[in-house]
Design an enzyme around this catalytic site. Structure first.
Site, PDB file in Angstrom:
ATOM      1  N   GLY A  16     -15.165   6.769   2.747  1.00 64.15           N
ATOM      2  CA  GLY A  16     -14.277   5.636   2.278  1.00 64.15           C
ATOM      3  C   GLY A  16     -13.150   5.814   3.124  1.00 64.15           C
ATOM      4  O   GLY A  16     -12.833   6.651   4.019  1.00 64.15           O
ATOM      5  N   SER A  36     -24.906   7.220   1.140  1.00 69.65           N
ATOM      6  CA  SER A  36     -24.688   7.950   2.391  1.00 69.65           C
ATOM      7  C   SER A  36     -25.343   8.958   3.045  1.00 69.65           C
ATOM      8  O   SER A  36     -25.274   9.565   4.106  1.00 69.65           O
ATOM      9  CB  SER A  36     -22.956   8.140   2.399  1.00 69.65           C
ATOM     10  OG  SER A  36     -22.334   7.138   2.339  1.00 69.65           O
ATOM     11  N   ARG A  79      -5.018  10.098 -14.499  1.00 70.83           N
ATOM     12  CA  ARG A  79      -3.543   9.922 -14.288  1.00 70.83           C
ATOM     13  C   ARG A  79      -2.747  10.184 -15.563  1.00 70.83           C
ATOM     14  O   ARG A  79      -1.781  10.753 -15.729  1.00 70.83           O
ATOM     15  CB  ARG A  79      -3.385   8.731 -13.485  1.00 70.83           C
ATOM     16  CG  ARG A  79      -3.729   8.860 -12.034  1.00 70.83           C
ATOM     17  CD  ARG A  79      -3.305   7.652 -11.253  1.00 70.83           C
ATOM     18  NE  ARG A  79      -4.037   7.500  -9.956  1.00 70.83           N
ATOM     19  CZ  ARG A  79      -4.241   6.563  -9.297  1.00 70.83           C
ATOM     20  NH1 ARG A  79      -4.039   5.422 -10.011  1.00 70.83           N
ATOM     21  NH2 ARG A  79      -4.888   6.491  -8.292  1.00 70.83           N
ATOM     22  N   CYS A 133      -0.878   4.582  -5.123  1.00 69.14           N
ATOM     23  CA  CYS A 133      -0.305   4.519  -3.749  1.00 69.14           C
ATOM     24  C   CYS A 133       0.889   3.975  -3.911  1.00 69.14           C
ATOM     25  O   CYS A 133       2.169   4.192  -3.334  1.00 69.14           O
ATOM     26  CB  CYS A 133      -1.264   4.053  -2.822  1.00 69.14           C
ATOM     27  SG  CYS A 133      -2.047   2.726  -3.318  1.00 69.14           S
ATOM     28  N   GLN A 155       1.177  -5.667  -0.487  1.00 65.57           N
ATOM     29  CA  GLN A 155       0.121  -4.721  -0.375  1.00 65.57           C
ATOM     30  C   GLN A 155      -1.044  -4.766   0.720  1.00 65.57           C
ATOM     31  O   GLN A 155      -1.584  -5.985   0.734  1.00 65.57           O
ATOM     32  CB  GLN A 155      -0.571  -4.214  -1.736  1.00 65.57           C
ATOM     33  CG  GLN A 155       0.573  -3.697  -2.615  1.00 65.57           C
ATOM     34  CD  GLN A 155       0.000  -3.270  -3.926  1.00 65.57           C
ATOM     35  OE1 GLN A 155       0.612  -3.517  -5.138  1.00 65.57           O
ATOM     36  NE2 GLN A 155      -1.037  -2.501  -4.000  1.00 65.57           N
ATOM     37  N   SER A 158      -6.304  -2.589   2.742  1.00 63.75           N
ATOM     38  CA  SER A 158      -7.171  -1.420   2.788  1.00 63.75           C
ATOM     39  C   SER A 158      -6.799  -0.553   1.241  1.00 63.75           C
ATOM     40  O   SER A 158      -7.208   0.265   1.105  1.00 63.75           O
ATOM     41  CB  SER A 158      -6.775  -0.408   3.780  1.00 63.75           C
ATOM     42  OG  SER A 158      -5.347  -0.087   3.788  1.00 63.75           O
ATOM     43  N   HIS A 185       1.654  -0.288   2.765  1.00 64.07           N
ATOM     44  CA  HIS A 185       2.197  -1.128   1.718  1.00 64.07           C
ATOM     45  C   HIS A 185       3.736  -0.942   1.959  1.00 64.07           C
ATOM     46  O   HIS A 185       4.496  -0.224   2.218  1.00 64.07           O
ATOM     47  CB  HIS A 185       1.925  -0.300   0.174  1.00 64.07           C
ATOM     48  CG  HIS A 185       0.666  -0.588  -0.144  1.00 64.07           C
ATOM     49  ND1 HIS A 185      -0.438  -1.253   0.310  1.00 64.07           N
ATOM     50  CD2 HIS A 185      -0.047  -0.139  -1.434  1.00 64.07           C
ATOM     51  CE1 HIS A 185      -1.474  -1.123  -0.164  1.00 64.07           C
ATOM     52  NE2 HIS A 185      -1.413  -0.161  -1.095  1.00 64.07           N
ATOM     53  N   GLN A 243      -0.207   3.665   2.707  1.00 62.72           N
ATOM     54  CA  GLN A 243      -0.600   4.277   1.503  1.00 62.72           C
ATOM     55  C   GLN A 243      -2.027   4.920   1.698  1.00 62.72           C
ATOM     56  O   GLN A 243      -2.329   5.501   0.371  1.00 62.72           O
ATOM     57  CB  GLN A 243      -0.854   2.768   0.560  1.00 62.72           C
ATOM     58  CG  GLN A 243      -2.264   2.398   0.553  1.00 62.72           C
ATOM     59  CD  GLN A 243      -2.827   1.542   1.784  1.00 62.72           C
ATOM     60  OE1 GLN A 243      -1.845   1.509   2.786  1.00 62.72           O
ATOM     61  NE2 GLN A 243      -3.872   1.315   2.082  1.00 62.72           N
TER      62      GLN A 243
HETATM   63  N1  LIG Z   1      -7.451   2.713  -0.478  1.00 65.13           N
HETATM   64  C1  LIG Z   1      -6.437   3.207  -1.126  1.00 65.13           C
HETATM   65  O1  LIG Z   1      -5.012   2.916  -0.245  1.00 65.13           O
HETATM   66  C2  LIG Z   1      -6.128   4.125  -1.926  1.00 65.13           C
HETATM   67  C3  LIG Z   1      -4.887   4.735  -2.322  1.00 65.13           C
HETATM   68  C4  LIG Z   1      -4.635   5.458  -3.294  1.00 65.13           C
HETATM   69  C5  LIG Z   1      -5.936   5.751  -4.101  1.00 65.13           C
HETATM   70  N2  LIG Z   1      -7.157   5.376  -3.947  1.00 65.13           N
HETATM   71  C6  LIG Z   1      -8.184   5.727  -4.650  1.00 65.13           C
HETATM   72  O2  LIG Z   1      -9.193   6.498  -3.972  1.00 65.13           O
HETATM   73  C7  LIG Z   1     -10.324   6.250  -4.123  1.00 65.13           C
HETATM   74  C8  LIG Z   1     -11.184   5.907  -2.953  1.00 65.13           C
HETATM   75  O3  LIG Z   1     -10.714   4.644  -2.390  1.00 65.13           O
HETATM   76  P1  LIG Z   1     -10.990   4.154  -1.034  1.00 65.13           P
HETATM   77  O4  LIG Z   1     -10.039   3.220  -0.947  1.00 65.13           O
HETATM   78  O5  LIG Z   1     -11.359   5.179  -0.089  1.00 65.13           O
HETATM   79  O6  LIG Z   1     -12.300   3.289  -1.334  1.00 65.13           O
HETATM   80  P2  LIG Z   1     -13.637   3.168  -0.479  1.00 65.13           P
HETATM   81  O7  LIG Z   1     -13.266   2.838   0.863  1.00 65.13           O
HETATM   82  O8  LIG Z   1     -14.501   1.940  -0.919  1.00 65.13           O
HETATM   83  O9  LIG Z   1     -14.448   4.647  -0.589  1.00 65.13           O
HETATM   84  C9  LIG Z   1     -15.274   4.733  -1.627  1.00 65.13           C
HETATM   85  C10 LIG Z   1     -15.761   6.251  -1.370  1.00 65.13           C
HETATM   86  O10 LIG Z   1     -16.236   6.550  -2.520  1.00 65.13           O
HETATM   87  C11 LIG Z   1     -17.717   7.039  -2.416  1.00 65.13           C
HETATM   88  N3  LIG Z   1     -18.242   7.099  -3.622  1.00 65.13           N
HETATM   89  C12 LIG Z   1     -18.567   6.067  -4.585  1.00 65.13           C
HETATM   90  N4  LIG Z   1     -19.364   6.364  -5.540  1.00 65.13           N
HETATM   91  C13 LIG Z   1     -19.560   7.859  -5.477  1.00 65.13           C
HETATM   92  C14 LIG Z   1     -20.360   8.742  -6.119  1.00 65.13           C
HETATM   93  N5  LIG Z   1     -21.075   8.323  -7.404  1.00 65.13           N
HETATM   94  N6  LIG Z   1     -20.380   9.858  -5.640  1.00 65.13           N
HETATM   95  C15 LIG Z   1     -19.602  10.365  -4.745  1.00 65.13           C
HETATM   96  N7  LIG Z   1     -19.225   9.382  -3.897  1.00 65.13           N
HETATM   97  C16 LIG Z   1     -19.182   8.247  -4.351  1.00 65.13           C
HETATM   98  C17 LIG Z   1     -18.347   6.230  -1.253  1.00 65.13           C
HETATM   99  O11 LIG Z   1     -19.454   6.732  -0.721  1.00 65.13           O
HETATM  100  P3  LIG Z   1     -20.461   5.603  -0.017  1.00 65.13           P
HETATM  101  O12 LIG Z   1     -20.038   5.135   1.214  1.00 65.13           O
HETATM  102  O13 LIG Z   1     -21.534   6.475  -0.142  1.00 65.13           O
HETATM  103  O14 LIG Z   1     -20.753   4.445  -1.088  1.00 65.13           O
HETATM  104  C18 LIG Z   1     -17.051   6.093  -0.425  1.00 65.13           C
HETATM  105  O15 LIG Z   1     -16.947   7.077   0.319  1.00 65.13           O
HETATM  106  C19 LIG Z   1     -10.583   5.228  -5.207  1.00 65.13           C
HETATM  107  O16 LIG Z   1     -10.350   5.776  -6.696  1.00 65.13           O
HETATM  108  C20 LIG Z   1      -9.029   4.456  -5.005  1.00 65.13           C
HETATM  109  O17 LIG Z   1      -8.785   3.829  -6.403  1.00 65.13           O
HETATM  110  C21 LIG Z   1      -7.278   4.548  -2.893  1.00 65.13           C
END
Ligand SMILES: NC(=O)c1ccc[n+]([C@@H]2O[C@H](COP(=O)([O-])OP(=O)(O)OC[C@H]3O[C@@H](n4cnc5c(N)ncnc54)[C@H](OP(=O)(O)O)[C@@H]3O)[C@@H](O)[C@H]2O)c1
Length: 364
Positions: A13, A41, A100, A133, A160, A163, A247, A331
């Site tokens: 991700g 994956s 959290r 974030c 925001q 991403s 952001h 972020q």
């Molecule tokens: N994006 C941001 O700016 C941000 C900031 C702070 C916090 N977050 C938090 O960080 C987390 C990841 O966000 P992201 O934006 O990186 O999302 P993303 O791009 O959609 O990536 C999600 C990741 O989670 C993996 N995943 C999903 N289900 C899973 C499972 N059952 N077991 C293991 N891995 C699994 C996915 O793997 P696959 O590719 O195999 O599906 C992918 O690697 C979320 O909780 C989000 O709320 C995000």
């Protein structure tokens, strides 16, 4: 004290890939890093420092020998796998919202409350939550003012990046931009609204009673927990803009003790994790493009509330209670991956070479 392998759960991700980038930038060898994701994956790989790491599905057995597990996956995945990682002896830093607001789990921004890591109920309990974030960027920008003058209330409007909703959010904006370049159109595939040439209220669910969306609720609740001030007044409006990464926030803060402009500027300028971008003559202020890829949060456009100025006059000795500013922060970095790696540093579970480099964000 250190260190086993670092496991990145959600390595495919946007946050997981950023965590890998930071680990590689800071010299963690590939053999110390384990890339985990979902079943989808299995058999794929992710880039790491000029080489590639195999991605394996995260299972309860994935955490043997892991010192630090950084969860960058969904809240559901965290709820089901974090207990197994802890049982295997790893310190877990979770980026999701799953834990959290759990009273027994510290919610940590190292520059604000890093002392909770390692305290009773802290890292030794095995789990630390990474804040949302937007909360990290907001409190990071305001922490020097809270320390110097106290904070009574915050109004914040967010701008925001797509991403923030993960890879699928980025894909939506990129597909629409590419289609525009071909003189055609791409219908939204992820967000409800078109991203390109548009601005829309944050895509999290809106509470029918309060009218707050999920992102706004998180900013309120998490800010109160991190600053230990359950009555802190926070008034957020969260909006998505056609930006890929970083952001931005328009913030108005009300201080406990009115302050001079020179004092406010000095407080912001002295914070190692901030970079002041504030050139009125050149109209040079924080933007998401300037913040992208940086560890620091950019702050600028600082000015006192104009109505206070009108009622009380002006001049360098004047003090003001309400201040407005713009902040832009990456972020994916300080808002997620970097903050989590810093926490791992405070917990003493990073490969040794990395620990000194990530305790506090360095001014580059
Ligand atoms: N994006 C941001 O700016 C941000 C900031 C702070 C916090 N977050 C938090 O960080 C987390 C990841 O966000 P992201 O934006 O990186 O999302 P993303 O791009 O959609 O990536 C999600 C990741 O989670 C993996 N995943 C999903 N289900 C899973 C499972 N059952 N077991 C293991 N891995 C699994 C996915 O793997 P696959 O590719 O195999 O599906 C992918 O690697 C979320 O909780 C989000 O709320 C995000």
């Amino acid at each position: 004290m250190s260190s086993g392998t670092v496991a990145i759960v959600g390595a495919t991700g946007v946050v997981g890939r950023e965590a890998l980038t930071i680990l590689a930038e800071r010299g963690v060898p590939a053999e110390k890093v384990r890339a985990l994701a979902s079943e989808r994956s299995a058999g794929s790989s992710v880039a790491y420092n000029g080489t590639s790491l195999p991605v394996t599905p995260a299972t309860p057995e994935s955490f043997a020998g892991v010192g630090l597990a950084i969860f960058c996956a969904s809240a559901d995945a965290a709820r089901s796998l974090v207990p197994h990682a802890i049982a295997a002896g790893a310190v877990v830093v979770d980026n999701s919202s799953a834990f959290r607001l759990d009273e027994s789990v510290p919610l940590v921004v190292p520059e604000i409350n890093g002392g909770l890591v390692g305290a009773p109920g802290g890292a030794r309990a095995g789990l630390i939550a990474n804040p949302n974030c937007s909360t990290i960027i907001l409190l990071g920008a305001l922490e020097p003012l809270r320390r110097a003058f106290g904070v009574r209330a915050i109004d914040v409007a967010t701008y925001q990046a797509v991403s923030g909703a993960g890879q699928a959010g980025m894909d939506d904006l990129v597909a629409q931009a590419r289609a525009f370049g071909r003189d055609s159109a791409a219908a939204p595939a992820f967000f409800r609204e078109p991203c390109l040439f548009n601005v829309f209220s944050h895509d999290s669910a809106v509470d029918p009673d309060t009218g707050l969306n999920g992102e706004e609720r998180k900013i309120i609740d998490e800010s109160r927990k991190i600053w230990g001030d359950p009555t802190l007044r926070v008034t957020p409006t969260c909006v998505r803009v056609p930006v890929l990464r970083a952001h931005t926030q328009a913030i108005t803060v009300e201080l406990e003790r009115p302050a001079r402009e020179s004092e406010v500027r000095a407080a912001l300028g002295d914070a190692a994790w901030l970079r002041v971008v504030d050139d009125r003559a050149a109209n040079d202020f924080p933007t998401p493009l300037k913040a992208s890829g940086r560890d620091e949060i950019l702050v600028g456009r600082l000015r006192p509330d104009p109505s206070e100025r009108e009622t009380s006059g002006a001049g360098p000795a004047m003090v003001f209670r309400r201040w407005s500013l713009l902040a832009s922060g990456d972020q994916l970095r300080k808002g997620a991956a970097l903050n989590a790696i810093q926490i791992g540093g405070l917990a003493g579970v990073l490969p040794a070479a990395l620990e000194e480099q990530v305790g506090v964000v360095a001014r580059s």
